[in-house]
Write a protein that holds these residues in place. Structure first.
Motif, short mmCIF file in Angstrom:
data_model
loop_
_atom_site.label_atom_id
_atom_site.label_comp_id
_atom_site.label_asym_id
_atom_site.label_seq_id
_atom_site.Cartn_x
_atom_site.Cartn_y
_atom_site.Cartn_z
N PRO A 34 -22.63 -3.02 -34.95
CA PRO A 34 -23.00 -1.65 -34.59
C PRO A 34 -23.76 -1.58 -33.27
CG PRO A 34 -24.40 -2.47 -36.35
CD PRO A 34 -23.33 -3.50 -36.16
N GLU A 35 -23.72 -0.43 -32.64
CA GLU A 35 -24.47 -0.20 -31.41
C GLU A 35 -25.97 -0.21 -31.71
OE1 GLU A 35 -23.24 0.05 -28.32
OE2 GLU A 35 -21.30 -0.45 -29.23
N PRO A 36 -26.78 -0.65 -30.73
CA PRO A 36 -28.23 -0.77 -30.97
C PRO A 36 -28.90 0.51 -31.45
CG PRO A 36 -27.62 -1.89 -28.95
CD PRO A 36 -26.39 -1.16 -29.41
N ASP A 37 -28.43 1.67 -30.98
CA ASP A 37 -29.08 2.92 -31.37
C ASP A 37 -28.65 3.41 -32.75
OD1 ASP A 37 -26.49 3.51 -30.61
OD2 ASP A 37 -27.01 5.37 -29.59
N LYS A 38 -27.76 2.66 -33.41
CA LYS A 38 -27.28 3.03 -34.74
C LYS A 38 -27.81 2.10 -35.83
CE LYS A 38 -24.51 6.17 -32.96
NZ LYS A 38 -24.80 7.62 -33.10
N LEU A 39 -28.65 1.15 -35.47
CA LEU A 39 -29.00 0.07 -36.40
C LEU A 39 -29.81 0.54 -37.60
CD1 LEU A 39 -29.85 -2.85 -33.93
CD2 LEU A 39 -27.80 -2.55 -35.33
N GLY A 40 -30.88 1.31 -37.38
CA GLY A 40 -31.77 1.61 -38.49
C GLY A 40 -32.42 0.34 -39.00
N PHE A 41 -32.70 0.30 -40.31
CA PHE A 41 -33.29 -0.91 -40.90
C PHE A 41 -32.53 -1.31 -42.15
CE2 PHE A 41 -36.15 -3.57 -43.28
CZ PHE A 41 -36.71 -4.36 -42.30
N GLY A 42 -31.92 -2.50 -42.12
CA GLY A 42 -31.25 -3.06 -43.29
C GLY A 42 -30.00 -2.31 -43.72
N LYS A 43 -29.26 -1.80 -42.77
CA LYS A 43 -28.03 -1.07 -43.09
C LYS A 43 -26.77 -1.91 -42.90
CE LYS A 43 -29.83 3.50 -41.80
NZ LYS A 43 -29.63 4.68 -40.92
N TYR A 44 -26.82 -2.89 -42.02
CA TYR A 44 -25.64 -3.69 -41.69
C TYR A 44 -25.97 -5.17 -41.89
CZ TYR A 44 -24.69 0.71 -39.29
OH TYR A 44 -24.52 2.03 -39.00
N TYR A 45 -24.95 -5.97 -42.22
CA TYR A 45 -25.18 -7.38 -42.51
C TYR A 45 -24.20 -8.25 -41.73
CZ TYR A 45 -28.13 -5.29 -45.96
OH TYR A 45 -29.11 -4.53 -46.54
N THR A 46 -24.68 -9.42 -41.35
CA THR A 46 -23.90 -10.31 -40.49
C THR A 46 -22.71 -10.91 -41.24
OG1 THR A 46 -25.19 -12.28 -41.03
CG2 THR A 46 -26.03 -10.87 -39.24
N ASP A 47 -21.95 -11.71 -40.54
CA ASP A 47 -20.71 -12.25 -41.10
C ASP A 47 -20.92 -13.36 -42.13
OD1 ASP A 47 -18.74 -10.69 -39.65
OD2 ASP A 47 -19.36 -11.79 -37.86
N HIS A 48 -22.10 -14.00 -42.11
CA HIS A 48 -22.30 -15.17 -42.97
C HIS A 48 -23.62 -15.10 -43.73
CE1 HIS A 48 -19.41 -16.46 -39.88
NE2 HIS A 48 -18.88 -17.19 -40.85
N MET A 49 -23.72 -15.91 -44.76
CA MET A 49 -24.92 -16.01 -45.57
C MET A 49 -25.10 -17.47 -46.00
SD MET A 49 -23.23 -14.17 -48.94
CE MET A 49 -24.61 -14.32 -50.05
#
Length: 356
Positions: free
Chosen positions: A17-32
């Motif tokens: 996501p674009e930096p201005d759309k991040l918020g907090f804890g809404k998106y997660y990376t490709d790996h865990m």
């Protein structure tokens, strides 16, 4: 413990996501990262795999008895395109203190830091570069044994997930309004208040709902015995500057030993600012407000870093602090800490660790 790290790279990459759309804890990376535990094998099968749902038996102990702990830390991208972690050793030490309180087997902190560095390196394109952004890292443990007896689990799963984040509060570095809770209790000495465990946060949700309904961002907790001594905010430790001295509640077994709290204390002492860790009552704070010596208040935490407090509400009275504006010391602490974290200011304490 098994240190043979298996790595499975995701074949399908998500859109960042674009930096201005991040918020907090809404998106997660490709790996865990995942690590399993049984009493027979100990901690075993460490692996980095594509981010994915997990399957648990409905009888898993975490669902019924809340045997779980977690941590929170961040990775930052520097102007030179390096990636830095901030004091991960402290997070691993605190994780094991929480593990001990919740009867969870200890983890090898040094190995986990190396595994975390590898995980961040694999997903390094997810570390945002815009000002005020970072990659939030959430390590956690859950009890997975499918039995309903009230005793510690024999099976656990440790995981690390990561999320690119913007500012924790919508207000950003601007002052927040805090409601002083005098009805509900979150923790008492001897309980689990000093552990970073889910139940502590669940216990605060009702009070947080009430504060939000009244237009306040967070709850300030008082002690659970006398209901008069200040402890911490729902997601932060708290500091007050009174007549030139910075005061924060002493650790007493019901307050989280915050890593940002410790960093702020070290910075203040490094600067020669008078600072003390002691009990402070809400009445003392109100008196300081009334006589004009309450100069600043701010919260500290991994998510928000420094969050100035512009207003406290207690028993029908509004205490507007520093005219509701960010104080000079709060701003200096925020600028200094974030500059150390993102590599734009020298790190005299050796807090930052490069990922690669």
């Amino acid at each position: 413990m098994d240190r043979s790290l298996e790595i499975v790279i995701s074949e399908e990459k998500k859109s960042i996501p674009e930096p201005d759309k991040l918020g907090f804890g809404k998106y997660y990376t490709d790996h865990m990262f995942i690590l399993d535990y049984t009493t027979e094998k100990g901690w075993h099968e460490p692996r980095i795999v594509p981010y994915q749902p997990i399957t648990l038996d409905p009888a898993a102990k975490v669902f019924h008895y809340g045997q779980t702990v977690f941590e929170g830390l961040k990775a930052y991208r520097t102007q030179e395109n390096r990636i830095l972690l901030f004091r991960p050793d402290m997070n691993m030490k605190r994780l094991n203190r929480s593990n001990d309180r919740l009867s969870i087997p200890p983890l090898d902190g040094e190995f986990l830091i190396e595994a975390l560095k590898k995980l961040v390196s694999i997903d390094k394109e997810w570390v945002p570069a815009a000002e005020g952004t970072s990659l939030y890292i959430r390590p956690f443990v859950i009890a997975t044994e499918p039995t309903l007896g009230v005793n510690p689990s024999n099976h656990y799963k440790f995981m690390i997930i990561m999320s690119p984040v913007g500012s924790y509060y919508e207000e950003g570095i601007h002052p927040v309004k805090i409601y002083v809770e005098d009805h509900y209790v979150r923790a008492v000495p001897g309980g689990t208040g000093a552990a970073k465990t889910a139940g502590n946060y669940a216990a605060g949700l009702k009070a947080q709902e009430g504060a939000t309904d009244k237009g306040y961002s967070q709850v300030l907790w008082l002690d659970g015995v006398e209901r008069k001594y200040i402890e911490e905010v729902g997601s932060m430790n708290v500091f007050f500057k009174i007549n030139g001295e910075v005061i924060t509640p002493a650790l007493n077994g019901s307050i989280l030993d915050g890593i940002t709290r410790d960093s702020v204390l070290q910075l203040l002492r490094h600067w020669g600012v008078p600072v003390s860790e002691r009990r402070i009552s809400i009445e003392e704070l109100q008196q300081a407000y009334e006589n004009g010596t309450l100069e600043e208040a701010f919260g500290t935490g991994t998510a928000a870093v420094i969050s100035p407090v512009g207003e406290l509400f207690w028993q029908g009275q509004k205490m507007v602090i520093n005219n509701g504006e960010t104080g000079e010391l709060s701003k200096k602490l925020y600028d200094s800490l974030t500059s150390i974290q993102n590599g734009t200011q020298p790190d005299p304490f050796g807090w930052t660790i490069p990922v690669e």
